[in-house]
Design a protein around this motif. Structure first.
Motif, mmCIF file in Angstrom:
data_model
loop_
_atom_site.group_PDB
_atom_site.id
_atom_site.type_symbol
_atom_site.label_atom_id
_atom_site.label_comp_id
_atom_site.label_asym_id
_atom_site.label_seq_id
_atom_site.Cartn_x
_atom_site.Cartn_y
_atom_site.Cartn_z
ATOM 1 N N ALA A 41 49.798 21.067 16.256
ATOM 2 C CA ALA A 41 49.704 19.674 15.820
ATOM 3 C C ALA A 41 48.586 18.961 16.580
ATOM 4 N N LYS A 46 44.721 21.729 22.119
ATOM 5 C CA LYS A 46 43.874 22.857 21.703
ATOM 6 C C LYS A 46 42.455 22.701 22.253
ATOM 7 N N SER A 47 41.886 21.507 22.040
ATOM 8 C CA SER A 47 40.506 21.296 22.519
ATOM 9 C C SER A 47 40.457 21.346 24.034
#
Ligand SMILES: Nc1ncnc2c1ncn2[C@@H]1O[C@H](COP(=O)(O)OP(=O)(O)OP(=O)(O)O)[C@@H](O)[C@H]1O
Length: 273
Positions: A41, A46-47
């Motif tokens: 989500a 993630k980044s």
């Protein structure tokens, strides 16, 4: 040597309104020459994880090793290629020169034939001398991918590289990226919001959960390479996409079908390669 080892990594950002725990207790082992997709989500880190791998941020606790060494060593050698969402290009330089920039910055000699090859590879022939301001967002994104590839990196980090592209072009770029990856075999980590893209490209899909950001599931993708448009139409591919979608939904506590990957519509119909 460019296998990735993340051990007990956390990342806490301090802001004016308090701290944000972007990542907590991340453990991950990714083999050399593998292709890994990170999905999860929005805001699950993630980044941030990608930035830790690329030595663009430092973990608050824990550590990251690439080929058994801290990633800054590889970065210093110009062997980490990154293409992030906001393709930071020099507006006054041509496409060719922007692509060559990464190689120049690493102190190596520019192979202009290779640069021209990359221009063609990312579908920008005819735009080699254009300035970034004359390109669409998707085209600028492709320049930044070519710039990362020009390094012939040992570690390639791509943050939603094809998010701005239409479905057809995105599929073509996925097939191209795989072809280049099979040539260069950089250890690659790609952040994507598309389950279909993750399953098509990756050897393994790492599913992340939020608050705090962490790895909750890893799905191996068994399809042989080279993968082509035929795979996108296969029942096995769609079954695995559905499986990953369900596991992603479980990870983020939502419905089994996510907007990023509507069941049965993981790939555009009628794509030829
Ligand atoms: N430089 C920063 N300073 C403060 N907080 C940050 C910073 N960068 C990221 N964050 C916060 O850390 C969390 C994780 O952000 P990150 O961008 O890594 O998530 P993401 O999964 O890549 O999100 P998206 O899918 O929306 O791009 C978010 O809550 C974000 O607001």
């Amino acid at each position: 040597m460019s296998g990735i080892s993340v051990r007990g990594a956390s990342k806490v950002y301090a802001g004016r309104h308090g701290e944000t725990v972007a990542l907590e207790g991340v453990d991950l082992e990714l083999p050399e020459h593998s292709m890994t997709a990170l999905i999860g989500a929005s805001g699950c880190g993630k980044s941030t994880l990608l930035r830790l791998l690329g030595d663009l941020e430092q973990p608050t606790t824990g550590g990251v090793l690439v080929g058994g060494r801290p990633p800054h060593e590889l970065r210093r050698q110009g062997r980490i290629g990154v293409a992030f969402q906001d393709a930071a290009l020099l507006p006054w330089q041509s496409v060719r020169k922007n692509i060559a920039l990464s190689v120049r910055a690493s102190g190596r000699k520019v192979d202009w034939a290779e640069v021209d090859h990359l221009v063609r590879l990312v579908g920008l022939e005819g735009f080699a001398d254009a300035r970034p301001g004359q390109l669409s967002g998707g085209m600028r994104q492709r320049v930044s991918i070519a710039r990362a590839l020009a390094l012939r990196p040992q570690l390639l980090l791509l943050d939603e590289p094809f998010g701005a592209l239409d479905e057809l072009l995105r599929t073509q770029m996925n097939i191209e990226l795989q072809r280049i990856w099979l040539e260069q075999r950089s250890t690659t980590v790609i952040v994507t919001h598309s389950v279909g893209e993750a399953v098509f490209l990756a050897d393994r899909v790492v599913i992340m959960g939020a608050r705090p950001g962490r790895v909750v599931d890893v799905v191996d993708v068994p399809f042989p390479r080279p993968r082509d448009a035929e795979l996108l139409r296969s029942a096995d591919y769609h079954a695995l996409c559905d499986e990953v979608s369900a596991r992603l939904a479980a990870a983020i506590g939502g419905e089994a079908t996510t907007p990023a990957a509507p069941a049965g519509a993981h790939a555009p119909a009628g794509v030829g390669a």
